[in-house]
Enzyme design. Structure first.
Site, PDB file in Angstrom:
ATOM      1  N   ARG A 170      14.609  33.673 -47.766  1.00 53.77           N
ATOM      2  CA  ARG A 170      15.715  32.757 -47.493  1.00 53.77           C
ATOM      3  C   ARG A 170      15.366  31.313 -47.879  1.00 53.77           C
ATOM      4  NH1 ARG A 170      18.307  34.804 -41.681  1.00 53.77           N
ATOM      5  NH2 ARG A 170      19.688  36.351 -42.623  1.00 53.77           N
ATOM      6  N   LYS A 209      24.433  54.447 -37.081  1.00 53.64           N
ATOM      7  CA  LYS A 209      25.606  54.802 -36.284  1.00 53.64           C
ATOM      8  C   LYS A 209      26.944  54.518 -36.950  1.00 53.64           C
ATOM      9  CE  LYS A 209      23.458  54.277 -31.787  1.00 53.64           C
ATOM     10  NZ  LYS A 209      23.422  53.462 -30.572  1.00 53.64           N
TER      11      LYS A 209
HETATM   12  C1  3PG Z   1      20.831  35.997 -39.321  1.00 53.68           C
HETATM   13  O1  3PG Z   1      19.600  36.057 -39.294  1.00 53.68           O
HETATM   14  O2  3PG Z   1      21.551  37.008 -39.470  1.00 53.68           O
HETATM   15  C2  3PG Z   1      21.476  34.644 -39.253  1.00 53.68           C
HETATM   16  O3  3PG Z   1      20.515  33.644 -39.299  1.00 53.68           O
HETATM   17  C3  3PG Z   1      22.344  34.524 -38.027  1.00 53.68           C
HETATM   18  O4  3PG Z   1      21.558  34.606 -36.857  1.00 53.68           O
HETATM   19  P1  3PG Z   1      22.244  35.011 -35.481  1.00 53.68           P
HETATM   20  O5  3PG Z   1      22.586  36.468 -35.592  1.00 53.68           O
HETATM   21  O6  3PG Z   1      21.222  34.735 -34.404  1.00 53.68           O
HETATM   22  O7  3PG Z   1      23.484  34.167 -35.310  1.00 53.68           O
END
Ligand code: 3PG
Ligand code: MG
Length: 399
Positions: free
Chosen positions: A39, A200
């Protein structure tokens, strides 16, 4: 939501401007070390471009899910250090994302300077999308750039709220993610196919329902396939399955027929009596799963048939593994189909777009991530897009 209304900062003079970039620095960290920097790497071109154009770049993000204010384990500091190394530029760090400390860090930035502010979720106003908190963030910038597609399914202060305070633009990574998904779903070259795997049915009903209306072939694998097989009267032994969702599975099959979508289920399976690495296993046809065994992967015939189908497919969307890919050898089916898709993509015959948490891990294990047309770094946001939902963090940037 009109996606054609998304605009980037291209052609905008950002020199000397304070540009707040909502990025997704939520990366896996173990013992203070980033274990997968994908990322961060994807963010580099966009951040470098802004800095090269003389902007003061202020990167904001959440990290993890802290519940009670600042907690050392959720600090963005180690991630900011990794970002600094990857960027090859000094990255300033503020121990708070709002208030005097943040203002001071930003005030000290020279044109082309980069700063990371501490975890947004240390303030309750972030997840509540509190306008007062968004207003505090907005004081730090002149322009807002939303570049976290993977967080766009959250209507938080940093993804949605800020757009009410500052001139807002779509970042290059967010554009890249959206363009890949549009290529696969909006106006794809046909025939199209989607691979949907995972444990699932219950968690992917909206995805399946949306996709049967969009794609020509829906290839179902993983634990979900067991529920479909069961719903058709096939005994799956001790396999993971959700009997409560038989009628849902049947509804999806009926819907598929009406929409002209072929649902492709496994014809054979790799079964074992234990769920563990290297468990004794064998291949059976799906109608011959022993009562004491569980399906842990799709079998070679299923892989051969789906690979052959992909030969005639022009656009492929992939979400979810076909088996228990984390434990050898039950990733073989997923890996083999992924390699087939990668080879067709490399040969210019297929556009392949994949995404979702486990999917990326599976493609990485198969060593084919670079050969897919696009692999999204988004998890939940990718799924919600596949469900056909409007993502608040994207919609806000179109207004
Ligand atoms: C992820 O890792 O999917 C995003 O950074 C969003 O994180 P979150 O699900 O904690 O909002
Ligand atoms: Mg998530």
């Amino acid at each position: 939501m009109n996606l054609d209304k998304l605009k980037t900062t291209d052609g905008i003079d950002v020199k000397g401007k304070r540009v707040i970039v909502r990025a997704d620095l939520n990366v896996p960290v173990r013992d203070g070390k980033v274990t997968d920097a994908t990322r961060l790497e994807r963010l580099l071109p966009g951040l470098n471009a802004l800095a090269d154009r003389g902007a003061k770049v202020i990167v904001i993000s959440h990290f993890g899910r802290p519940k009670n204010g600042p907690e050392a384990e959720f600090s963005l500091r180690p991630i900011a250090e990794t970002l600094q190394r990857l960027l090859g530029r000094t990255v300033a760090f503020s121990g708070d994302c709002i208030g005097a400390q943040a203002a001071d860090t930003v005030a000290k930035l020279s044109d082309g300077g980069v700063a990371v502010l501490e975890n947004l979720r240390f303030h309750k106003g972030e997840e509540k999308n509190d306008p007062a908190f968004a207003g505090e963030l907005a004081k730090l910038g002149d322009i807002f750039v939303g570049d976290a597609f993977s967080c766009a399914h959250r209507a938080h202060a940093s993804t949605e709220g800020l757009t009410h305070f500052l001139p807002s633009y779509a970042g290059p990574l967010l554009m890249e993610e959206i363009n890949a998904l549009r290529t696969a779903l909006e106006n794809p070259k046909r025939p199209t196919a989607a691979v949907v795997g995972g444990a699932k049915v219950s968690t992917k009903i909206p995805v399946l329902t949306n996709l049967v209306a969009k794609v020509d072939h829906l290839i179902i694998g993983g634990g979900m396939a067991n529920t479909f097989l069961q719903a058709m009267g096939i005994a799956v032994g001790k396999s993971l399955a959700e009997p409560d969702f038989h009628s849902t599975a049947r509804d999806i099959m009926t819907e598929a027929k009406q929409k002209g979508c072929e649902i492709v289920l496994p014809v054979d399976a790799v079964v074992a009596t234990e769920f563990k690495e290297g468990a004794v296993h064998k291949v059976v046809t799906v109608s011959n799963v022993p009562a004491d065994a569980m399906i842990l992967d799709v079998g070679p015939q299923s892989v051969a048939r789906t690979s052959a189908l992909l030969e005639h497919t022009r656009t492929l969307l992939w979400n979810g593994p076909l088996g228990a890919f984390e434990i050898a050898p039950f990733g073989d089916g997923t890996f083999a189909l992924a390699r087939a898709a990668a080879a067709l993509t490399k040969a210019g015959k297929l556009v392949s777009v994949a995404g979702g948490g486990d999917t990326v891990a599976a493609l990485n294990s198969a060593g084919v991530t670079d050969d897919f047309t696009y692999v999204s770094t988004a998890g939940g946001a990718f799924l919600e897009w596949l469900e056909g939902r409007e993502l608040p963090g994207v919609a806000a940037l179109t207004r």
